[in-house]
Design a protein around this motif. Structure first.
Motif, PDB file in Angstrom:
ATOM      1  N   ILE A 121       1.043   5.973  13.597  1.00 54.02           N
ATOM      2  CA  ILE A 121      -0.081   5.082  13.849  1.00 54.02           C
ATOM      3  C   ILE A 121       0.107   3.746  13.119  1.00 54.02           C
ATOM      4  O   ILE A 121      -0.389   2.704  13.579  1.00 54.02           O
ATOM      5  N   TYR A 122       0.864   3.779  12.013  1.00 53.72           N
ATOM      6  CA  TYR A 122       1.159   2.560  11.252  1.00 53.72           C
ATOM      7  C   TYR A 122       2.687   2.404  11.154  1.00 53.72           C
ATOM      8  O   TYR A 122       3.278   2.615  10.095  1.00 53.72           O
ATOM      9  N   PRO A 123       3.335   2.036  12.256  1.00 54.65           N
ATOM     10  CA  PRO A 123       4.804   1.954  12.256  1.00 54.65           C
ATOM     11  C   PRO A 123       5.326   0.851  11.332  1.00 54.65           C
ATOM     12  O   PRO A 123       4.655  -0.169  11.111  1.00 54.65           O
ATOM     13  N   VAL A 124       6.522   1.064  10.832  1.00 55.16           N
ATOM     14  CA  VAL A 124       7.117   0.135   9.865  1.00 55.16           C
ATOM     15  C   VAL A 124       7.237  -1.266  10.440  1.00 55.16           C
ATOM     16  O   VAL A 124       7.017  -2.257   9.747  1.00 55.16           O
ATOM     17  N   ARG A 125       7.583  -1.357  11.724  1.00 54.05           N
ATOM     18  CA  ARG A 125       7.797  -2.688  12.305  1.00 54.05           C
ATOM     19  C   ARG A 125       6.528  -3.534  12.299  1.00 54.05           C
ATOM     20  O   ARG A 125       6.606  -4.771  12.276  1.00 54.05           O
ATOM     21  N   LEU A 126       5.375  -2.874  12.316  1.00 53.83           N
ATOM     22  CA  LEU A 126       4.106  -3.595  12.309  1.00 53.83           C
ATOM     23  C   LEU A 126       3.456  -3.633  10.931  1.00 53.83           C
ATOM     24  O   LEU A 126       2.677  -4.546  10.634  1.00 53.83           O
ATOM     25  N   PHE A 127       3.772  -2.642  10.109  1.00 60.26           N
ATOM     26  CA  PHE A 127       3.145  -2.538   8.787  1.00 60.26           C
ATOM     27  C   PHE A 127       4.215  -2.291   7.720  1.00 60.26           C
ATOM     28  O   PHE A 127       4.252  -1.242   7.085  1.00 60.26           O
ATOM     29  N   PRO A 128       5.090  -3.257   7.512  1.00 54.12           N
ATOM     30  CA  PRO A 128       6.181  -3.060   6.545  1.00 54.12           C
ATOM     31  C   PRO A 128       5.673  -2.906   5.105  1.00 54.12           C
ATOM     32  O   PRO A 128       6.397  -2.404   4.250  1.00 54.12           O
ATOM     33  N   GLN A 129       4.442  -3.345   4.843  1.00 53.24           N
ATOM     34  CA  GLN A 129       3.897  -3.241   3.492  1.00 53.24           C
ATOM     35  C   GLN A 129       3.340  -1.866   3.172  1.00 53.24           C
ATOM     36  O   GLN A 129       2.943  -1.594   2.038  1.00 53.24           O
ATOM     37  N   LEU A 130       3.326  -0.965   4.169  1.00 50.84           N
ATOM     38  CA  LEU A 130       2.802   0.387   3.962  1.00 50.84           C
ATOM     39  C   LEU A 130       3.951   1.349   3.670  1.00 50.84           C
ATOM     40  O   LEU A 130       4.893   1.470   4.459  1.00 50.84           O
TER      41      LEU A 130
ATOM     42  N   VAL B  42       0.847  -1.187   0.000  1.00 47.11           N
ATOM     43  CA  VAL B  42       0.000   0.000   0.000  1.00 47.11           C
ATOM     44  C   VAL B  42       0.883   1.237   0.000  1.00 47.11           C
ATOM     45  O   VAL B  42       1.805   1.358   0.812  1.00 47.11           O
ATOM     46  N   SER B  43       0.610   2.157  -0.933  1.00 47.06           N
ATOM     47  CA  SER B  43       1.304   3.449  -0.964  1.00 47.06           C
ATOM     48  C   SER B  43       0.315   4.545  -0.576  1.00 47.06           C
ATOM     49  O   SER B  43      -0.819   4.576  -1.075  1.00 47.06           O
ATOM     50  N   VAL B  44       0.761   5.434   0.315  1.00 48.61           N
ATOM     51  CA  VAL B  44      -0.062   6.554   0.770  1.00 48.61           C
ATOM     52  C   VAL B  44       0.629   7.844   0.359  1.00 48.61           C
ATOM     53  O   VAL B  44       1.802   8.058   0.672  1.00 48.61           O
ATOM     54  N   TRP B  45      -0.112   8.701  -0.315  1.00 48.57           N
ATOM     55  CA  TRP B  45       0.433   9.968  -0.799  1.00 48.57           C
ATOM     56  C   TRP B  45      -0.372  11.097  -0.164  1.00 48.57           C
ATOM     57  O   TRP B  45      -1.580  11.199  -0.355  1.00 48.57           O
ATOM     58  N   VAL B  46       0.330  11.937   0.581  1.00 42.21           N
ATOM     59  CA  VAL B  46      -0.289  13.081   1.262  1.00 42.21           C
ATOM     60  C   VAL B  46       0.094  14.348   0.503  1.00 42.21           C
ATOM     61  O   VAL B  46       1.274  14.682   0.406  1.00 42.21           O
TER      62      VAL B  46
END
Length: 333
Positions: free
Chosen positions: A59-68, A34-38
């Motif tokens: 809120i979505y740290p890399v260690r828990l959400f590496p796919q973000l 998932v890519s998020v663009w602000v």
């Protein structure tokens, strides 16, 4: 297995709220990546895009959400008022330059279908009627405090104003700070220096005073993120007063403490100085009335030298509460 290889989410996230979180959660459940663009033009001066990206990452740290993945700022975005076709072309051009090719776009907005088509991707609409999360960024910006329940504590903390209560020993600042927290139904911060002073039986070093200042700031930050916070955090003393005590009791102060004292000028939205019109009370740790007068003079000099706006509060606690309340409520937009 996830339905999609790469999902894209674009938004202002001003501020980042539970509706955005629902959008990201749905994307994480259905996409391998998932890519998020602000982005926004104009940007929001009180919450610029780096801050808004940091909210997402906290809120979505890399260690828990590496796919973000969070996409960076891109140059010269079109104005928010430009037609959707202009934004679609811009998004396609920038993503192509970055080598980002999503196979699905997730939105909660009417523009999503056409944007997905522009990118040759599928479109997933999430809670467009705002039934799952009945809030929008526009609503939140109209009154961030009224709708704070829709914000993660990490986001709402940015909008919480820190209010500091100063004064020499036995001027009632600790009592007033607690009373303000209770009266305004919000969090308040005790004087952390007292904890350290009693722990060390009064034998403090310059290093202890730096510990006090850092510990006190940490308590303020913790209070701003707590479940009970509401618009303001009231704080008993600040690092500038801690700097004064370091010099009074040790004859010196560490460079880092000076820097923390300098930061007080912009850290607090309002500063209140308790008058010495209350009787001096001895609790076994305090000096005498004459020393209190000297301390008060140092605090007053520091405020005026740094150019920190402040307001005197006088009288008994109920009178002081009224004085602070008038000042704060008159400043609320």
């Amino acid at each position: 297995m996830p339905e999609f290889r790469h999902g894209l989410i674009i938004g202002k996230f001003a501020p980042f709220h539970q509706g955005h979180q629902l959008l990201i959660d749905r994307a994480l459940a259905r996409c391998e990546q998932v890519s998020v663009w602000v982005y926004s033009r104009p940007d929001f001066p009180t919450m610029p895009s780096p801050l808004r990206r940091n909210w997402v990452r906290e809120i979505y740290p890399v260690r828990l959400f590496p796919q973000l993945a969070l996409l960076p700022d891109a140059p010269n975005p079109p104005l928010n008022t430009e037609p959707d076709a202009v934004h679609r072309a811009y998004v396609r051009s920038v993503l192509g330059g970055w080598g980002v090719w999503p196979d699905v776009v997730l939105t909660s907005e009417a523009y999503g279908e056409a944007l997905a088509a522009e990118l040759g991707a599928a479109h997933v609409m999430v809670d467009v009627a705002r039934e799952g999360v009945p809030i929008s960024g526009t609503q939140l910006r109209s009154d961030i405090h009224q709708y704070r329940e829709f914000l993660d504590p990490a986001v709402y903390a940015h909008f919480v104003q820190r209010i500091v209560v100063l004064g020499a020993e036995s001027t009632g600042k600790s009592t007033l700070t607690q009373a303000l927290g209770e009266a305004f139904r919000t969090t308040w911060v005790r004087e952390y220096g007292r904890d350290v002073y009693e722990r060390e039986n009064g034998a403090l070093t310059p290093e202890h005073f730096l510990e006090i200042a850092l510990g006190h700031r940490a308590l303020e930050d913790e209070a701003a993120r707590s479940a009970g916070v509401n618009r303001w955090v009231f704080s008993d003393t600040n690092a500038a007063t801690t700097l004064m005590w370091s010099y009074l009791l040790t004859g010196t102060a560490l460079h880092e403490l000076h820097a923390l004292a300098d930061a007080c000028k912009t850290r607090y939205a309002h500063t209140f100085l308790c008058n010495t019109d209350l009787p001096h009370e001895q609790d076994g740790w305090r000096a005498n009335t004459e020393v209190r007068t000297v301390q008060q003079g140092f605090i007053l000099q520091d405020l005026e030298t740094r150019g920190v706006p402040f307001q005197w509060v006088r009288g008994r606690v109920p009178e002081r509460l009224q004085q602070v309340a008038r000042s704060l409520t008159s400043a609320v937009p």
